[in-house]
Write a protein that holds these residues in place. Structure first.
Motif, PDB file in Angstrom:
ATOM      1  N   ILE A  49       0.817  -1.212   0.000  1.00 24.65           N
ATOM      2  CA  ILE A  49       0.000   0.000   0.000  1.00 24.65           C
ATOM      3  C   ILE A  49       0.860   1.274   0.000  1.00 24.65           C
ATOM      4  CG2 ILE A  49      -0.377   0.284   2.531  1.00 24.65           C
ATOM      5  CD1 ILE A  49      -3.203   0.435   0.010  1.00 24.65           C
ATOM      6  N   TYR A 158      -4.211   7.094  -6.242  1.00 23.24           N
ATOM      7  CA  TYR A 158      -2.973   6.816  -5.513  1.00 23.24           C
ATOM      8  C   TYR A 158      -2.809   5.340  -5.154  1.00 23.24           C
ATOM      9  CZ  TYR A 158      -6.661   7.012  -2.075  1.00 23.24           C
ATOM     10  OH  TYR A 158      -7.846   6.797  -1.428  1.00 23.24           O
ATOM     11  N   CYS A 159      -3.815   4.504  -5.473  1.00 22.53           N
ATOM     12  CA  CYS A 159      -3.922   3.224  -4.759  1.00 22.53           C
ATOM     13  C   CYS A 159      -3.594   2.004  -5.621  1.00 22.53           C
ATOM     14  CB  CYS A 159      -5.335   3.098  -4.209  1.00 22.53           C
ATOM     15  SG  CYS A 159      -5.577   1.598  -3.234  1.00 22.53           S
ATOM     16  N   GLN A 196     -12.478  -4.647   0.791  1.00 20.58           N
ATOM     17  CA  GLN A 196     -11.886  -3.322   0.544  1.00 20.58           C
ATOM     18  C   GLN A 196     -12.967  -2.260   0.433  1.00 20.58           C
ATOM     19  OE1 GLN A 196      -8.988  -2.326   0.872  1.00 20.58           O
ATOM     20  NE2 GLN A 196      -7.933  -4.291   1.018  1.00 20.58           N
ATOM     21  N   THR A 231     -13.856  -2.362   5.017  1.00 21.86           N
ATOM     22  CA  THR A 231     -13.866  -0.922   5.084  1.00 21.86           C
ATOM     23  C   THR A 231     -15.033  -0.364   4.281  1.00 21.86           C
ATOM     24  OG1 THR A 231     -11.464  -0.794   5.292  1.00 21.86           O
ATOM     25  CG2 THR A 231     -12.548   1.136   4.513  1.00 21.86           C
ATOM     26  N   HIS A 233     -16.650   2.617   1.841  1.00 22.96           N
ATOM     27  CA  HIS A 233     -16.302   3.716   0.939  1.00 22.96           C
ATOM     28  C   HIS A 233     -17.464   4.721   0.956  1.00 22.96           C
ATOM     29  CE1 HIS A 233     -15.435   6.080  -2.570  1.00 22.96           C
ATOM     30  NE2 HIS A 233     -14.244   5.505  -2.661  1.00 22.96           N
ATOM     31  N   PRO A 258     -13.251   6.092   5.589  1.00 21.43           N
ATOM     32  CA  PRO A 258     -12.063   6.832   5.137  1.00 21.43           C
ATOM     33  C   PRO A 258     -12.418   8.040   4.276  1.00 21.43           C
ATOM     34  CG  PRO A 258     -11.733   4.481   4.843  1.00 21.43           C
ATOM     35  CD  PRO A 258     -13.179   4.679   5.182  1.00 21.43           C
ATOM     36  N   ASP A 298      -9.406   7.356   7.554  1.00 17.26           N
ATOM     37  CA  ASP A 298      -8.029   7.355   7.042  1.00 17.26           C
ATOM     38  C   ASP A 298      -7.797   8.687   6.348  1.00 17.26           C
ATOM     39  OD1 ASP A 298      -7.883   4.671   7.721  1.00 17.26           O
ATOM     40  OD2 ASP A 298      -8.045   3.940   5.662  1.00 17.26           O
ATOM     41  N   ILE A 299      -6.598   9.233   6.524  1.00 16.66           N
ATOM     42  CA  ILE A 299      -6.257  10.505   5.885  1.00 16.66           C
ATOM     43  C   ILE A 299      -4.874  10.407   5.249  1.00 16.66           C
ATOM     44  CG2 ILE A 299      -5.622  12.929   6.367  1.00 16.66           C
ATOM     45  CD1 ILE A 299      -7.986  12.917   8.358  1.00 16.66           C
ATOM     46  N   ILE A 300      -4.771  10.950   4.052  1.00 15.90           N
ATOM     47  CA  ILE A 300      -3.475  11.039   3.377  1.00 15.90           C
ATOM     48  C   ILE A 300      -3.071  12.510   3.337  1.00 15.90           C
ATOM     49  CG2 ILE A 300      -2.267  10.748   1.173  1.00 15.90           C
ATOM     50  CD1 ILE A 300      -4.131   8.400   0.557  1.00 15.90           C
ATOM     51  N   LYS A 330       1.524   9.726   5.136  1.00 18.05           N
ATOM     52  CA  LYS A 330       2.100  10.595   4.116  1.00 18.05           C
ATOM     53  C   LYS A 330       1.850   9.933   2.774  1.00 18.05           C
ATOM     54  CE  LYS A 330       6.116  10.763   6.589  1.00 18.05           C
ATOM     55  NZ  LYS A 330       7.546  10.967   6.811  1.00 18.05           N
ATOM     56  N   TYR A 331       1.457  10.707   1.788  1.00 21.65           N
ATOM     57  CA  TYR A 331       1.260  10.142   0.451  1.00 21.65           C
ATOM     58  C   TYR A 331       2.536   9.433  -0.003  1.00 21.65           C
ATOM     59  CZ  TYR A 331       1.289   9.816  -4.575  1.00 21.65           C
ATOM     60  OH  TYR A 331       1.439   9.347  -5.847  1.00 21.65           O
ATOM     61  N   SER A 332       2.370   8.229  -0.520  1.00 18.95           N
ATOM     62  CA  SER A 332       3.508   7.460  -1.020  1.00 18.95           C
ATOM     63  C   SER A 332       3.253   7.118  -2.491  1.00 18.95           C
ATOM     64  CB  SER A 332       3.631   6.177  -0.172  1.00 18.95           C
ATOM     65  OG  SER A 332       4.545   5.278  -0.727  1.00 18.95           O
ATOM     66  N   ARG A 334       3.021   5.260  -5.797  1.00 11.88           N
ATOM     67  CA  ARG A 334       2.990   3.824  -6.028  1.00 11.88           C
ATOM     68  C   ARG A 334       3.031   3.462  -7.501  1.00 11.88           C
ATOM     69  NH1 ARG A 334       5.232   2.033  -3.385  1.00 11.88           N
ATOM     70  NH2 ARG A 334       4.421  -0.030  -3.063  1.00 11.88           N
TER      71      ARG A 334
HETATM   72  N1  SAH Z   1     -10.253   0.156   0.685  1.00 14.22           N
HETATM   73  C1  SAH Z   1     -10.052   0.980   1.766  1.00 14.22           C
HETATM   74  C2  SAH Z   1      -8.646   1.039   2.319  1.00 14.22           C
HETATM   75  C3  SAH Z   1      -7.522   0.894   1.414  1.00 14.22           C
HETATM   76  S1  SAH Z   1      -5.907   1.005   2.018  1.00 14.22           S
HETATM   77  C4  SAH Z   1     -10.558   2.353   1.425  1.00 14.22           C
HETATM   78  O1  SAH Z   1     -10.804   2.671   0.290  1.00 14.22           O
HETATM   79  O2  SAH Z   1     -10.741   3.124   2.313  1.00 14.22           O
HETATM   80  C5  SAH Z   1      -5.954   1.816   3.574  1.00 14.22           C
HETATM   81  C6  SAH Z   1      -5.538   3.245   3.526  1.00 14.22           C
HETATM   82  O3  SAH Z   1      -4.214   3.386   3.092  1.00 14.22           O
HETATM   83  C7  SAH Z   1      -6.337   4.133   2.611  1.00 14.22           C
HETATM   84  O4  SAH Z   1      -7.577   4.481   3.134  1.00 14.22           O
HETATM   85  C8  SAH Z   1      -5.420   5.305   2.439  1.00 14.22           C
HETATM   86  O5  SAH Z   1      -5.616   6.270   3.444  1.00 14.22           O
HETATM   87  C9  SAH Z   1      -4.039   4.702   2.606  1.00 14.22           C
HETATM   88  N2  SAH Z   1      -3.314   4.662   1.339  1.00 14.22           N
HETATM   89  C10 SAH Z   1      -3.635   3.987   0.215  1.00 14.22           C
HETATM   90  N3  SAH Z   1      -2.751   4.238  -0.767  1.00 14.22           N
HETATM   91  C11 SAH Z   1      -1.841   5.105  -0.257  1.00 14.22           C
HETATM   92  C12 SAH Z   1      -0.685   5.761  -0.794  1.00 14.22           C
HETATM   93  N4  SAH Z   1      -0.298   5.579  -2.034  1.00 14.22           N
HETATM   94  N5  SAH Z   1       0.007   6.589   0.046  1.00 14.22           N
HETATM   95  C13 SAH Z   1      -0.392   6.793   1.316  1.00 14.22           C
HETATM   96  N6  SAH Z   1      -1.462   6.210   1.853  1.00 14.22           N
HETATM   97  C14 SAH Z   1      -2.190   5.375   1.083  1.00 14.22           C
END
Ligand code: SAH
Ligand code: SF4
Ligand code: F3S
Length: 437
Positions: A49, A158-159, A196, A231, A233, A258, A298-300, A330-332, A334
Motif C-alpha cells: 500500500i 494513488y492506490c 476493501q 472498510t 467507501h 475513510p 483514514d487521511i493522506i 504521508k502520500y507514497s 505507487r
Molecule cells: N479500501 C479501503 C482502504 C484501502 S488502504 C478504502 O478505500 O478506504 C488503507 C488506507 O491506506 C487508505 O484508506 C489510504 O488512506 C491509505 N493509502 C492507500 N494508498 C496510499 C498511498 N499511495 N500513500 C499513502 N497512503 C495510502
C-alpha cells in the motif's frame, strides 16, 4: 514433517488470508513454527500500500540471502501480485510467488514445490471462487474474520489495491450466513465482515441482497454478540446501514469511513467520487442516529498538488467531524497509479510537517472525546491481559480500548467474556476502568 513459518504484513484482509493459508498448510501435514530459522518453508504475506510496507519484505528476504540453504521462500499477497516474476530477480532464493486472487492454486503450487520445482507462480487475477475455504485456521477463539467481498472496482488515483487484488467479487449471502452460523456454533461471539469496499457488496445469487440487508441477516445469527465491518467507501455508504446499526445492538456502533482529504479539489484529483459536502452528509446521518456511533477515518497528507489551503481544509474537517480515531499517512507514490505522474509532488519534509500537525490536532480531539466517557459504564469484550500492569484489556462496541482491573478471582481467565466496566480515566488512545461484579 515439514515445518513452515509465516509472517503477515498489511490489512485485516491479509491477516485473514494468512489464516486460510495456514489452514491449507496444516491440512497438508505441515507444522507451524514461531521463527523462520526453524522452518523449511518461509512465507511472507505482503502489503504494497505504501513504499515502506513493500520494502519490509525485501529487507526480510535480504536477511536470508546468504543463509537460505535448505529453505524454501514464498512471497504471497500484494507485493507478489504487483511485482510478479520480478521478485525472482530481486530475491533469487524465492521459489513461490502467489497473489491473493490465486490462493485457490496454492495446494497445486505446494505440490510443485514438494516435487522440487524451483520457481512457481500463481498470478492470475481471474475471478474464480476463492471464498469457500473450510480449512481456515483462525488465530483468535472469540473474534472471527469473514471475507464478504474481494477486490476493488474503484480507481483512487494513488492506490495499488485494484491492481493487487483485482476486480470486485461478492460472496453469496448463503455462504456468508453458513460460515457465520458455523462460527457461532463453534463459540465465536464477534464477527468482522471484511472487504476493501464492503458497501458495494451485492449477493451474486438471485436475491441481490445489498450490504445493509446482509448486516441485518448476520446480526440475527443466534449466538453472535457483536458484528463489525470494514472498510466502507463513502460513495457507496447508504443510510440503510446507519438505520440497521441504530436498530440492532449486535451491530457495533462504530463505522470506519475513510475520507482521505477535507478538500473537495484534492478529493477530485484522488478520484474519490465524492465532495466534502457529500461526505459530511454521511457523517450527519451517523451523528443523528439512534445510537452513539463512533467514527474513524483514514487521511493522506501531501497528495500531489495539495496546497496549504487544501491541508487547512483537512484540519477543519477534523474539527467538524470530531473523529474517535484516525489513521494518517504521508502520500507514497505507487507503481502503476495515475498519481505517480502528477505534477506538484510534495517534498518529504513538508509531508512530515503536515502529518505532525494533523496528528497533534487529532490527539487533542481524542483527549476531549475520551474524557467524556469518564464515569460511564461500558460493556467490553475481554481480549487479553497485561501482566505488567495487572490489567485486563477490553474493547467496547465503539472499538475503544478499555483497560481495567477486576476483583481477584483465583486464576480465572476473563478472556472472551463480556463485562460491564466503569470508566475512571481517559487518555488519547484508551480508557482505564474497573469491573465491579
Ligand atoms: N479500501 C479501503 C482502504 C484501502 S488502504 C478504502 O478505500 O478506504 C488503507 C488506507 O491506506 C487508505 O484508506 C489510504 O488512506 C491509505 N493509502 C492507500 N494508498 C496510499 C498511498 N499511495 N500513500 C499513502 N497512503 C495510502
Ligand atoms: Fe484503494 Fe480506493 Fe479501492 Fe480503497 S476504494 S482499495 S483506496 S482504490
Ligand atoms: Fe496492503 Fe494489500 Fe491490504 S496492499 S493494505 S495488504 S490490500
Amino acid at each position: 514433517m515439514k515445518k513452515f513459518y509465516i509472517e503477515t504484513f498489511g490489512c485485516q484482509m491479509n491477516v485473514h488470508d494468512s489464516e486460510k493459508v495456514v489452514g491449507t498448510l496444516l491440512a497438508r501435514g505441515y507444522e507451524q513454527v514461531p521463527a523462520p530459522e526453524q522452518a523449511d518453508l518461509v512465507f511472507y504475506n505482503t502489503c504494497s500500500i505504501r513504499d515502506k510496507a513493500e520494502q519490509k519484505v525485501f529487507s526480510r528476504l535480504q536477511d536470508f540471502r546468504k543463509n537460505s540453504k535448505g529453505k524454501t521462500f514464498a512471497v504471497l499477497g500484494c507485493v507478489a501480485q504487483q511485482e510478479g516474476e520480478r521478485i525472482f530477480e530481486r530475491a533469487p532464493h524465492v521459489s513461490l510467488v502467489c497473489g491473493s486472487a490465486s490462493y485457490n492454486q496454492l495446494p497445486r503450487l505446494l505440490v510443485q514445490i514438494e516435487n522440487g520445482d524451483k520457481r512457481v507462480t500463481g498470478l492470475s487475477l481471474d475471478t474464480e471462487e476463492t471464498f469457500e475455504t473450510p480449512l481456515t485456521r483462525r488465530d483468535n477463539p472469540h473474534r472471527a474474520y469473514i471475507t464478504i467481498i474481494e477486490g476493488c472496482d474503484k480507481s483512487c488515483s494513488y492506490c495499488v489495491v485494484p491492481f493487487t487484488r483485482g476486480p470486485e467479487r461478492s460472496r453469496t449471502t448463503g455462504g456468508i450466513l453458513a460460515e457465520s452460523r458455523q462460527l457461532a456454533g463453534a463459540g465465536y461471539t464477534e464477527i468482522q465482515l471484511l472487504g476493501q469496499n464492503v458497501n458495494s457488496y451485492r449477493d451474486p445469487s438471485d436475491d441481490q441482497i445489498d450490504f445493509a440487508r446482509l448486516l441485518r441477516k448476520v446480526a440475527e445469527v443466534p449466538g453472535l454478540k457483536r458484528v463489525r465491518f470494514t472498510t466502507s467507501h463513502p460513495r457507496d455508504f447508504t443510510r440503510d446501514i446507519v438505520d440497521a446499526i441504530g436498530e440492532n445492538p449486535v451491530l457495533c456502533n462504530h463505522v470506519h469511513l475513510p475520507v482521505q482529504s477535507g478538500s473537495t479539489s484534492v478529493l477530485a484529483s484522488m478520484q474519490r467520487l465524492y465532495t466534502r459536502g457529500e461526505y459530511m452528509e454521511r457523517i450527519e446521518w451517523m451523528k443523528n442516529a439512534r445510537r452513539d456511533i463512533a467514527i474513524s477515518t483514514d487521511i493522506i497528507v501531501g497528495f500531489p498538488g495539495e496546497t496549504e489551503q487544501d491541508f487547512e481544509q483537512t484540519l477543519t474537517l477534523l474539527d467538524q467531524v470530531e473523529y474517535d480515531s484516525i489513521f494518517s499517512f504521508k502520500y507514497s507514490p505507487r507503481p502503476n497509479t495515475p498519481a505517480l505522474q502528477y505534477a506538484d509532488q510534495i517534498p518529504g519534509e513538508e509531508k512530515s510537517r503536515r502529518l505532525t500537525i494533523l496528528q497533534e490536532k487529532q490527539r487533542s480531539i481524542q483527549m476531549r472525546r475520551n474524557a467524556a466517557f469518564i464515569g460511564r459504564i461500558e460493556e467490553v469484550m475481554v481480549e487479553g491481559c497485561n501482566k505488567a500492569t495487572s490489567q485486563w484489556i477490553g474493547r467496547t462496541s465503539q472499538n475503544k480500548t478499555l483497560n481495567f482491573t477486576a476483583p481477584q478471582r483465583a486464576s480465572e481467565s476473563l478472556i472472551g467474556q463480556y463485562l460491564p466496566v466503569r470508566v475512571l480515566r481517559a487518555g488519547p488512545n484508551s480508557l482505564v476502568g474497573e469491573s465491579f461484579n
